[in-house]
Enzyme design. Structure first.
Site, PDB file in Angstrom:
ATOM      1  N   SER A  63      -4.467  14.625   3.258  1.00 47.00           N
ATOM      2  CA  SER A  63      -5.577  15.065   2.416  1.00 47.00           C
ATOM      3  C   SER A  63      -6.768  15.477   3.265  1.00 47.00           C
ATOM      4  O   SER A  63      -7.027  14.896   4.328  1.00 47.00           O
ATOM      5  CB  SER A  63      -5.990  13.932   1.473  1.00 47.00           C
ATOM      6  OG  SER A  63      -7.221  14.219   0.842  1.00 47.00           O
ATOM      7  N   TYR A 123      -8.952   5.867  -0.619  1.00 45.64           N
ATOM      8  CA  TYR A 123      -7.910   6.887  -0.694  1.00 45.64           C
ATOM      9  C   TYR A 123      -7.789   7.629   0.635  1.00 45.64           C
ATOM     10  O   TYR A 123      -6.697   7.793   1.182  1.00 45.64           O
ATOM     11  CB  TYR A 123      -8.224   7.870  -1.826  1.00 45.64           C
ATOM     12  CG  TYR A 123      -7.354   9.097  -1.815  1.00 45.64           C
ATOM     13  CD1 TYR A 123      -5.998   9.021  -2.127  1.00 45.64           C
ATOM     14  CD2 TYR A 123      -7.879  10.345  -1.474  1.00 45.64           C
ATOM     15  CE1 TYR A 123      -5.184  10.153  -2.111  1.00 45.64           C
ATOM     16  CE2 TYR A 123      -7.078  11.480  -1.454  1.00 45.64           C
ATOM     17  CZ  TYR A 123      -5.746  11.384  -1.766  1.00 45.64           C
ATOM     18  OH  TYR A 123      -4.943  12.486  -1.738  1.00 45.64           O
TER      19      TYR A 123
END
Length: 327
Positions: free
Chosen positions: A130, A157
């Site tokens: 990501s 995350y």
């Protein structure tokens, strides 16, 4: 190569699109997903229904962190290539539900790594990372480069995604199988995720409700259309690195768009104007994302083709058709 390709997260937005593209070019795909309720499971089920009647697609409803089950699927189907997209997504959700990320992202990634290292003649693991691993960065300047340290995540995350990259690095060195980590930027389009801003804005605009614009609209994102993302995934899959290498590549559009500009474009696509309520930045959010995609371009010829206006118009048409059927 006749062995099937394993796609994890096959009921998800990117996994669904990737599996279809692989099937279209003649591959057999084994998909796995636990179809959890992070967002509306009926949308995930509807994505899966698009594979009905396709003998080239076999689906297993299971959790990616089930070590034995993942290993069994890889072994029993002589899997040599894996596209690992299953994960617990969402920056804000990680603040209240941290252990969901421990299970799906950390334990799940490790289960995939273990299965791949025991596979016979394994060729390539492509996995989702990501852009959030880069942390925060002001608007303007150069795009995020893979050579940056990515050592200051601002959300759990992001920390789990960076951890997955480091686990892959160790497995590449220890066991020698080629891996590619793709740092996704903001992906959008038909069949997308309802937790994403453009989708949530659409829900509210269509209901005549005001939208909450965080960061007072002074944020920017590198919006990348789903078809372009799939081009990059498959291009990377077809170009594995050398054995023992864990290659990290950005995958995005390289043209960041301001949040207020995106909203204006979405309003045009929907034919409706939004009532906007400006809010401050939320914990874990970053100011801007901007992909330097030169490495992926050099490797595969990757070139995003769908601009934001066209992409949001396609999304708006899909949204109206899908929810007219559902409601």
């Amino acid at each position: 190569m006749n062995e099937p390709i394993l796609v994890t997260g096959a009921a998800g937005f990117i996994g669904h699109a990737t599996a279809h593209r692989l099937i279209e070019r003649g591959e057999t795909v084994i998909g796995i997903d636990n179809v959890n309720d992070y967002y509306d499971p009926s949308l995930k089920e509807a994505r899966l229904s698009t594979f009905n009647g396709r003998r080239e697609f076999v689906f297993h409803r299971m959790d990616i962190s089930d070590v034995e089950a993942v290993a069994r699927i890889v072994h029993d189907n002589s899997i040599r290539r894996v596209v690992h997209l299953a994960a617990q997504a969402g920056v804000r959700y990680s603040i209240d539900n941290p252990f969901a990320y421990q299970k799906s992202n950390l334990a799940g990634h490790l289960a995939v790594l273990e299965a791949c290292r025991h596979a016979h003649n394994f060729e390539h693991l492509v996995y989702a990372s990501s852009s959030s691993v880069y942390g925060d960065k002001p608007i303007g300047g150069e795009g995020f480069s893979e050579d940056e340290p990515a050592s200051n995540p601002v959300s759990l995350y992001a920390a789990t995604k960076r951890s997955c990259e480091l686990m892959s690095e160790s497995y590449a060195k220890l066991y020698g199988f080629p891996q590619t980590g793709l740092r996704f930027f903001t992906v959008y389009g038909p069949w997308g995720r309802p937790d994403m801003a453009y989708f949530g804005f659409t829900d509210k605009i269509m209901r005549g409700e005001p939208i909450e614009v965080y960061g007072e609209g002074k944020m920017a994102r590198d919006f990348t259309y789903i078809d372009d993302i799939v081009d990059g995934i498959i291009g990377a899959l077809d170009h594995p690195p050398t054995k023992g290498d864990n290659r990290i590549l950005n995958i995005g559009d390289s043209h960041p768009v301001g949040l207020m500009d995106m909203i204006r474009t979405l309003e045009g696509a929907l034919g409706l104007e939004a009532t906007k309520t400006l809010r401050p930045m939320q914990p874990g959010d970053v100011t801007a994302t901007y992909a330097d995609i030169s490495k992926l371009q050099s490797l595969t010829g990757y070139k995003p083709r769908v601009m934001l206006q066209e992409g949001l118009e396609r999304f708006a048409r899909w949204y109206k058709e899908y929810y007219r059927i559902q409601k």
